[in-house]
Design a protein around this motif. Structure first.
Motif, PDB file in Angstrom:
ATOM      1  N   GLU A 210       0.856  -1.192   0.000  1.00  0.00           N
ATOM      2  CA  GLU A 210       0.000   0.000   0.000  1.00  0.00           C
ATOM      3  C   GLU A 210       0.895   1.246   0.000  1.00  0.00           C
ATOM      4  OE1 GLU A 210      -3.884  -0.489   2.274  1.00  0.00           O
ATOM      5  OE2 GLU A 210      -2.555  -1.799   3.424  1.00  0.00           O
TER       6      GLU A 210
ATOM      7  N   GLU B 233       2.818   4.961  -1.194  1.00  0.00           N
ATOM      8  CA  GLU B 233       2.457   6.321  -1.571  1.00  0.00           C
ATOM      9  C   GLU B 233       2.659   6.465  -3.080  1.00  0.00           C
ATOM     10  OE1 GLU B 233       1.180   8.617   0.398  1.00  0.00           O
ATOM     11  OE2 GLU B 233       1.299   7.303   2.164  1.00  0.00           O
ATOM     12  N   ALA B 234       1.944   7.386  -3.677  1.00  0.00           N
ATOM     13  CA  ALA B 234       2.061   7.579  -5.126  1.00  0.00           C
ATOM     14  C   ALA B 234       3.377   8.292  -5.469  1.00  0.00           C
ATOM     15  CB  ALA B 234       0.887   8.395  -5.644  1.00  0.00           C
TER      16      ALA B 234
ATOM     17  N   ASN C 124       3.116   1.336  -9.752  1.00  0.00           N
ATOM     18  CA  ASN C 124       2.801   2.194  -8.602  1.00  0.00           C
ATOM     19  C   ASN C 124       1.459   2.898  -8.725  1.00  0.00           C
ATOM     20  OD1 ASN C 124       3.160   5.372  -7.696  1.00  0.00           O
ATOM     21  ND2 ASN C 124       3.797   3.923  -6.114  1.00  0.00           N
TER      22      ASN C 124
ATOM     23  N   VAL D 127      -1.713   2.161  -6.213  1.00  0.00           N
ATOM     24  CA  VAL D 127      -2.212   3.243  -5.351  1.00  0.00           C
ATOM     25  C   VAL D 127      -3.687   3.512  -5.637  1.00  0.00           C
ATOM     26  CG1 VAL D 127      -2.038   5.716  -4.865  1.00  0.00           C
ATOM     27  CG2 VAL D 127       0.041   4.332  -5.046  1.00  0.00           C
TER      28      VAL D 127
END
Length: 250
Positions: free
Chosen positions: A112, A114-115, A166, A170
């Protein structure tokens, strides 16, 4: 008179010989200083490049397989530089810092994340490309075995795949948390398709696959429960099959 001429000539010869010897020594000294400066610059630039590789990998590094190789080369370079540096104390500080940082654990893999911004993704990909070239250089120099090189290269391939996925990971997690299960299911399906089509074998990849599989099960669990309780199980089964149909990756 003849004796005076002989003495004068002898004196001049001595002066010439001394000049030649002194000039030769001065030239040799200057040559040694130049060679020392060149070697110092080469080692300093090499150490800086390796340090940049280590720093560039830090934020996404989930395994020490590549950084161990880099730290070995970095420390060896610094110790050699110590012999040529005009500021050995500064080099000793770098060595102590590197030995301390080497013992730091890599970040745990987080499904999980972060972008990443577009610039971050571009920077990471550029760093991975340069790091791959560095590892190949070390392999050709005999610093690492071919087996170790292949394992490091596999790890870099995984990191590259992880960076590519990614945005979708996200977004899928965001939709799942927000209750938009249909979109989340579609995105998770796309991610799974990418993972299955990629030949890379890494623990992080298996963790991600298991994470997404569990999420898919959670999304589909109401449908499964409805099928079990339905008076028309065939109709419920058809609906479940529709839900399980995953989109093909582009």
């Amino acid at each position: 008179m003849a004796t005076l001429q002989i003495l004068t000539i002898a004196f001049l010869i001595i002066i010439v010989l001394l000049s030649v010897v002194i000039g030769s020594r001065a030239h040799q000294k200057e040559k040694e200083i130049t060679e020392r400066r060149v070697k110092q610059l080469q080692l300093s630039n090499r150490a800086d490049r390796v340090e940049q590789h280590i720093r560039g990998l830090k934020d996404i590094n989930t395994d020490t397989i590549a950084t161990e190789v880099l730290y070995d080369f970095y420390l060896d370079t610094l110790r050699e530089l110590l012999q040529y540096s005009d500021d050995p104390e500064k080099i000793e500080v770098r060595i102590a810092t590197a030995e301390e940082n080497r013992n730091n654990d890599p970040i745990p893999f987080n499904p999980e994340p972060e972008a990443f911004s577009f610039q971050e993704k571009s920077n990471y990909k550029e760093r991975l490309t340069k790091l791959a070239k560095m590892l190949l250089y070390l392999r050709r120099k005999g610093r690492i075995s071919n087996t170790h090189y292949q394992a490091c290269y596999e790890y870099l391939r995984w990191l590259n795949l992880w960076i590519q996925l990614n945005r979708q990971v996200v977004q899928a997690n965001k939709n799942f948390a927000g209750g938009d299960m249909r979109v989340a299911q579609t995105l998770y399906g796309v991610i799974l398709s990418h993972l299955k089509s990629d030949a890379t074998e890494r623990p992080e990849k298996n963790t991600l696959k298991n994470f997404i599989t569990d999420r898919m099960k959670e999304i589909l669990s109401p449908t499964i429960a409805a099928m079990e309780a339905s008076e028309n199980p065939e109709e419920a089964l058809t609906e479940l099959i529709k839900n399980l149909e995953l989109p093909k990756s582009s």
